[in-house]
Design a protein around this motif. Structure first.
Motif, PDB file in Angstrom:
ATOM      1  N   THR A 143       0.827  -1.210   0.000  1.00  0.00           N
ATOM      2  CA  THR A 143       0.000   0.000   0.000  1.00  0.00           C
ATOM      3  C   THR A 143       0.858   1.255   0.000  1.00  0.00           C
ATOM      4  OG1 THR A 143      -1.723  -1.166   1.245  1.00  0.00           O
ATOM      5  CG2 THR A 143      -1.826   1.234   1.250  1.00  0.00           C
TER       6      THR A 143
ATOM      7  N   ASP B  13      -5.259   9.314   6.631  1.00  0.00           N
ATOM      8  CA  ASP B  13      -5.451   7.920   6.220  1.00  0.00           C
ATOM      9  C   ASP B  13      -4.166   7.109   6.409  1.00  0.00           C
ATOM     10  OD1 ASP B  13      -8.063   8.416   5.566  1.00  0.00           O
ATOM     11  OD2 ASP B  13      -7.709   8.624   3.410  1.00  0.00           O
TER      12      ASP B  13
ATOM     13  N   HIS C 145      -3.837   3.692   8.559  1.00  0.00           N
ATOM     14  CA  HIS C 145      -3.334   2.445   7.966  1.00  0.00           C
ATOM     15  C   HIS C 145      -2.093   1.955   8.699  1.00  0.00           C
ATOM     16  CE1 HIS C 145      -3.330  -0.446   4.625  1.00  0.00           C
ATOM     17  NE2 HIS C 145      -2.021  -0.462   4.811  1.00  0.00           N
TER      18      HIS C 145
ATOM     19  N   GLU D  49      -3.245   0.395  12.026  1.00  0.00           N
ATOM     20  CA  GLU D  49      -3.862  -0.915  11.817  1.00  0.00           C
ATOM     21  C   GLU D  49      -2.820  -1.952  11.426  1.00  0.00           C
ATOM     22  OE1 GLU D  49      -6.777  -0.002   8.896  1.00  0.00           O
ATOM     23  OE2 GLU D  49      -8.263   0.736  10.354  1.00  0.00           O
TER      24      GLU D  49
END
Length: 294
Positions: free
Chosen positions: A191, A240, A244, A247
């Motif tokens: 990502t 964001d 991310h 997490e």
């Protein structure tokens, strides 16, 4: 103040370098499902290679930060016109990973790995000549741009922008440790391929600060202002990324994170903090002592 000014000049040079040569887009999306060589490289295969690189760095007692450099070389190579075909053949991708490892260690680590030793890491799949041939292809495809500013390079610069009277050495060490854990996870996660290291650093450091200074949202906001003013990165752009990273670090199982470190990594609590553009200059923040003492 002189040290901060010097750091700011270095930071701006790193940002220019990042924009000019070290930013790429995601490259898995348009690959075919199958080729004559089998299944193309995907995010899972890349993660396996990245984890392998991290393990090699650890086995050699090199900083895992060097794994970020290796993966930057590999990612930019397969993103290039001359290296994209490597994604269609997993065997060639493994060879490219060996070449990226060989090159990055030779340039950045205290002691180089011989091409013979690097070839042996393939367990007989490739020879010294294979590694050296692929290294040449990689270097020409990258136009010899092999010094990417890493996430931790930016994190250290961001922390240097904070006056010493506002953040003691022990707190800096804790923040560096927590940011480093997130930086390592970002190396593994595809990502983050297309996200600038400066932005990942911003997100990882804010997560570290917000989880460490749980009851001092003013201090967290002041640090956010300093980074934003120094980099011209809008804090809303990293929200964001923060989520991310948080997490990912909590779900991480490939790397054995010490329990004590996990325990102090709390979920950031000030996500509702204003994410605006700041009109103050970094100098005005320093001179008017807006940082909250803690």
């Amino acid at each position: 103040m002189v040290e901060i000014e010097s750091t700011l000049l270095t930071l701006r040079a790193m940002l220019l370098q990042e924009d000019a040569s070290y930013t790429i887009s995601e490259f898995f999306r348009d690959l075919p499902k199958e080729t004559s060589h089998g299944t193309p490289v995907d995010a899972t295969a890349r993660r396996q290679i990245a984890a392998w690189v991290v393990n090699i760095m650890d086995a050699c007692n090199y900083k895992t930060e060097y794994a970020a450099i290796t993966m930057s070389l590999l990612d930019r190579f397969v993103h290039s016109r001359d290296g994209r075909h490597v994604l269609l053949d997993r065997s060639e991708y493994q060879l490219a990973a060996l070449a990226a490892l060989y090159t990055s260690v030779k340039i950045h680590c205290p002691q180089a790995l011989s091409p013979d030793l690097v070839a042996k890491l393939s367990q007989g799949a490739f020879t010294r000549e294979d590694v050296e041939r692929m290294e040449q292809k990689l270097l020409f495809a990258l136009q010899f741009r092999v010094n990417p500013p890493t996430v931790m390079d930016f994190v250290r610069s961001y922390l240097c922008m904070v006056p010493s009277e506002s953040l003691d050495n022990q707190s800096r060490a804790v923040l560096l440790d927590l940011a480093s854990l997130q930086a390592e996870v970002s190396v593994l996660d595809a990502t983050f391929i297309s996200i600038k290291a400066s932005h990942v650093a911003f997100g990882s450091l804010m997560n570290a600060i917000e989880s460490t200074f749980l009851d001092n949202s003013d201090f967290c906001e002041d640090i956010m202002k300093i980074i934003s003013l120094s980099t011209q990165i809008n804090p809303s752009e990293v929200q964001d990324i923060q989520t991310h990273l948080y997490e990912a670090i909590m779900a991480q199982t490939s790397i054995d994170l010490p329990a004590a470190k996990k325990a102090v990594f709390h979920e950031p609590v000030n996500k509702r903090m204003r994410r605006e553009s700041f009109k103050e200059s970094p100098r005005s923040i320093f001179e008017h002592h807006e940082l909250v003492e803690h």
